[in-house]
Design an enzyme around this catalytic site. Structure first.
Site, PDB file in Angstrom:
ATOM      1  N   SER A  64       0.844  -1.065   0.140  1.00  0.00           N
ATOM      2  CA  SER A  64       0.068  -0.030  -0.024  1.00  0.00           C
ATOM      3  C   SER A  64       0.796   1.401   0.057  1.00  0.00           C
ATOM      4  CB  SER A  64      -1.072   0.111   1.079  1.00  0.00           C
ATOM      5  OG  SER A  64      -1.415  -1.281   1.567  1.00  0.00           O
ATOM      6  N   THR A  82       6.563 -13.623   7.686  1.00  0.00           N
ATOM      7  CA  THR A  82       6.468 -12.791   8.971  1.00  0.00           C
ATOM      8  C   THR A  82       5.114 -12.663   9.505  1.00  0.00           C
ATOM      9  OG1 THR A  82       6.717 -10.746   7.672  1.00  0.00           O
ATOM     10  CG2 THR A  82       8.736 -11.818   8.208  1.00  0.00           C
ATOM     11  N   THR A  95       4.027  -0.721  11.987  1.00  0.00           N
ATOM     12  CA  THR A  95       5.220  -1.234  12.505  1.00  0.00           C
ATOM     13  C   THR A  95       5.357  -2.815  11.898  1.00  0.00           C
ATOM     14  OG1 THR A  95       3.569  -2.000  14.239  1.00  0.00           O
ATOM     15  CG2 THR A  95       5.009  -0.204  14.947  1.00  0.00           C
ATOM     16  N   ASP A 147       4.649  -3.738   8.767  1.00  0.00           N
ATOM     17  CA  ASP A 147       5.398  -3.579   7.459  1.00  0.00           C
ATOM     18  C   ASP A 147       6.956  -2.871   7.523  1.00  0.00           C
ATOM     19  OD1 ASP A 147       2.962  -4.050   6.307  1.00  0.00           O
ATOM     20  OD2 ASP A 147       2.334  -2.103   6.604  1.00  0.00           O
TER      21      ASP A 147
HETATM   22  P1  ATP Z   1       0.897  -7.117  10.516  1.00  0.00           P
HETATM   23  O1  ATP Z   1      -0.173  -6.802  11.197  1.00  0.00           O
HETATM   24  O2  ATP Z   1       1.574  -6.103   9.615  1.00  0.00           O
HETATM   25  O3  ATP Z   1       1.004  -8.682   9.695  1.00  0.00           O
HETATM   26  P2  ATP Z   1       2.375  -7.467  13.169  1.00  0.00           P
HETATM   27  O4  ATP Z   1       0.772  -7.502  13.641  1.00  0.00           O
HETATM   28  O5  ATP Z   1       3.118  -8.530  13.613  1.00  0.00           O
HETATM   29  O6  ATP Z   1       2.444  -7.286  11.600  1.00  0.00           O
HETATM   30  P3  ATP Z   1       3.090  -5.553  14.811  1.00  0.00           P
HETATM   31  O7  ATP Z   1       2.306  -6.218  16.009  1.00  0.00           O
HETATM   32  O8  ATP Z   1       2.607  -4.254  14.750  1.00  0.00           O
HETATM   33  O9  ATP Z   1       2.953  -6.347  13.567  1.00  0.00           O
HETATM   34  O10 ATP Z   1       4.799  -5.748  15.320  1.00  0.00           O
HETATM   35  C1  ATP Z   1       5.737  -5.805  14.690  1.00  0.00           C
HETATM   36  C2  ATP Z   1       6.771  -5.502  15.749  1.00  0.00           C
HETATM   37  O11 ATP Z   1       6.763  -4.302  16.059  1.00  0.00           O
HETATM   38  C3  ATP Z   1       6.964  -6.161  17.017  1.00  0.00           C
HETATM   39  O12 ATP Z   1       7.792  -7.343  16.823  1.00  0.00           O
HETATM   40  C4  ATP Z   1       7.553  -5.358  17.966  1.00  0.00           C
HETATM   41  O13 ATP Z   1       8.882  -5.360  17.887  1.00  0.00           O
HETATM   42  C5  ATP Z   1       6.956  -3.819  17.537  1.00  0.00           C
HETATM   43  N1  ATP Z   1       5.963  -3.397  18.346  1.00  0.00           N
HETATM   44  C6  ATP Z   1       4.635  -3.231  17.802  1.00  0.00           C
HETATM   45  N2  ATP Z   1       3.701  -2.758  18.615  1.00  0.00           N
HETATM   46  C7  ATP Z   1       4.322  -2.669  19.664  1.00  0.00           C
HETATM   47  C8  ATP Z   1       4.038  -2.262  21.258  1.00  0.00           C
HETATM   48  N3  ATP Z   1       2.946  -1.808  21.814  1.00  0.00           N
HETATM   49  N4  ATP Z   1       5.036  -2.278  22.076  1.00  0.00           N
HETATM   50  C9  ATP Z   1       6.405  -2.907  21.792  1.00  0.00           C
HETATM   51  N5  ATP Z   1       6.749  -3.057  20.514  1.00  0.00           N
HETATM   52  C10 ATP Z   1       5.600  -3.051  19.358  1.00  0.00           C
HETATM   53  N1  PLP Z   2      -1.887  -0.896   4.594  1.00  0.00           N
HETATM   54  C1  PLP Z   2      -2.827   0.069   4.903  1.00  0.00           C
HETATM   55  C2  PLP Z   2      -3.638   0.867   3.609  1.00  0.00           C
HETATM   56  C3  PLP Z   2      -3.387   0.184   6.065  1.00  0.00           C
HETATM   57  O1  PLP Z   2      -4.424   0.990   6.362  1.00  0.00           O
HETATM   58  C4  PLP Z   2      -2.455  -0.558   7.298  1.00  0.00           C
HETATM   59  C5  PLP Z   2      -3.029  -0.339   8.751  1.00  0.00           C
HETATM   60  O2  PLP Z   2      -4.055   0.456   8.919  1.00  0.00           O
HETATM   61  C6  PLP Z   2      -1.573  -1.147   6.953  1.00  0.00           C
HETATM   62  C7  PLP Z   2      -1.222  -1.556   5.666  1.00  0.00           C
HETATM   63  C8  PLP Z   2      -0.886  -2.176   8.074  1.00  0.00           C
HETATM   64  O3  PLP Z   2      -0.065  -1.476   8.974  1.00  0.00           O
HETATM   65  P1  PLP Z   2       0.811  -2.341   9.926  1.00  0.00           P
HETATM   66  O4  PLP Z   2       2.225  -2.461   9.525  1.00  0.00           O
HETATM   67  O5  PLP Z   2       0.532  -1.764  11.304  1.00  0.00           O
HETATM   68  O6  PLP Z   2       0.244  -3.742  10.069  1.00  0.00           O
HETATM   69 NA    NA Z   3       4.155  -9.467  10.766  1.00  0.00          NA
HETATM   70 MG    MG Z   4       1.228  -5.143   8.434  1.00  0.00          MG
END
Ligand code: ATP
Ligand code: PLP
Ligand code: NA
Ligand code: MG
Ligand code: MG
Length: 269
Positions: A12, A116, A193, A195
């Site tokens: 995106s 991931t 975070t 991404d």
């Molecule tokens: P996606 O939703 O994009 O598939 P995801 O859910 O795994 O991925 P996040 O949960 O945002 O993505 O986490 C990615 C990284 O960001 C984690 O490994 C951690 O290091 C960090 N992170 C995200 N949120 C927090 C938080 N509230 N506190 C500490 N670290 C965080």
């Molecule tokens: N791409 C778009 C357009 C989004 O709106 C979002 C989250 O709102 C994401 C990707 C994913 O973000 P994240 O890296 O936190 O999972």
């Molecule tokens: Na992830």
């Molecule tokens: Mg994501």
């Protein structure tokens, strides 16, 4: 040619703020990669805001771009960033239609060299419920059997603690080398975070191909420094950081991207 790699990044784009390509392209460039972004959507802002406007790239438009590259012999990428992070959903909710889950499972995951997922995505892809470290490690083993030699479950919440579990199956049929990193959960919700994390894992694991634990330590260290800065900046501006999802301070954290200081160490199982 580049000595690090050329990445085709299909994600995106948001005009304002940092998710998708906006949070992946800049850090990969800072780590020395040539990155060619294809924007799968162009939205005004991420979808966590009350509203968003914009366009979605359809299948034909995506094919047109790939055909243009192919016609000029420009498809010489070392990495494609999109199969890595399934981006299917989070926190018990799917972003994609339920019908797509089996497409990911059957068609996309087998093509990926690294996967991931977050906890929810790992559950959807394996059919397991992940309630413990052991479950996380088992999910990784199931995902290896489906194709990817590297799996990082980027966040599992167990008892208020965030846990990252990494798993590298160095040869098919061998027991994977597994590790965990315990992360202090910051009491706020960030977007972009996941991404960013995937981009950093790609960037560092390509530089340290036999040390997924080191790549994960470096990526987590960048994330923690950047999230602390983000939280501090919002607080300094008098904003309640728990009230909505926060935009990450990506550009301001470029030194933490280039030279992360490792504070949280990986523990081998
Ligand atoms: P996606 O939703 O994009 O598939 P995801 O859910 O795994 O991925 P996040 O949960 O945002 O993505 O986490 C990615 C990284 O960001 C984690 O490994 C951690 O290091 C960090 N992170 C995200 N949120 C927090 C938080 N509230 N506190 C500490 N670290 C965080
Ligand atoms: N791409 C778009 C357009 C989004 O709106 C979002 C989250 O709102 C994401 C990707 C994913 O973000 P994240 O890296 O936190 O999972
Ligand atoms: Na992830
Ligand atoms: Mg994501
Ligand atoms: Mg998440």
């Amino acid at each position: 040619p580049s000595d690090t790699g050329r990445v085709l990044s299909i994600q995106s784009h948001t005009v304002q703020g940092y998710v998708g390509n906006k949070s992946a392209v800049f850090p990969l460039q800072l780590l020395g990669y040539d990155v060619d972004p294809i924007n799968s959507v162009q939205f005004s802002n991420h979808t966590g805001y009350p509203t968003f406007k914009g366009q979605v790239l359809n299948g034909q438009q995506l094919c047109d771009l790939i055909e243009g590259l192919e016609a000029n012999d420009l498809l010489f990428y070392t990495h494609v960033l999109t199969v890595c992070d399934p981006v299917m959903g989070d926190e018990g909710k799917l972003y994609v239609p339920e019908e797509l889950v089996h497409v990911y499972r059957e068609k996309v995951v087998p093509l990926a060299s690294m996967l991931t997922p977050n906890q929810f995505e790992a559950e959807k892809l394996t059919g397991l419920r992940i309630n413990s470290e052991e479950d996380g490690r088992e999910a990784c083993a199931i995902l290896h059997a489906a194709g990817p030699s590297k799996v990082v479950i980027t966040s599992i919440t167990i008892g208020g603690i965030l846990l990252l579990i990494g798993s590298h199956q160095k040869e098919k049929g061998l027991k994977p080398e597994q590790f965990k990193i315990l992360i202090h959960k910051i009491p706020a919700y960030f977007t972009g975070t996941g991404d960013l994390m995937t981009a950093l894992l790609l960037g560092w694991s390509n530089k340290y191909p036999d040390n997924l634990d080191k790549a994960a330590e470096l990526a987590v260290s960048t994330l923690q420094a950047l999230l602390r800065r983000t939280l501090d900046d919002y607080k300094r501006a008098g904003y309640d950081p728990t009230s909505s999802s926060l935009e990450i301070r990506l550009i301001q954290s470029q030194e933490d991207i280039r030279n992360p200081k490792v504070e949280l160490k990986a523990e081998r199982y």
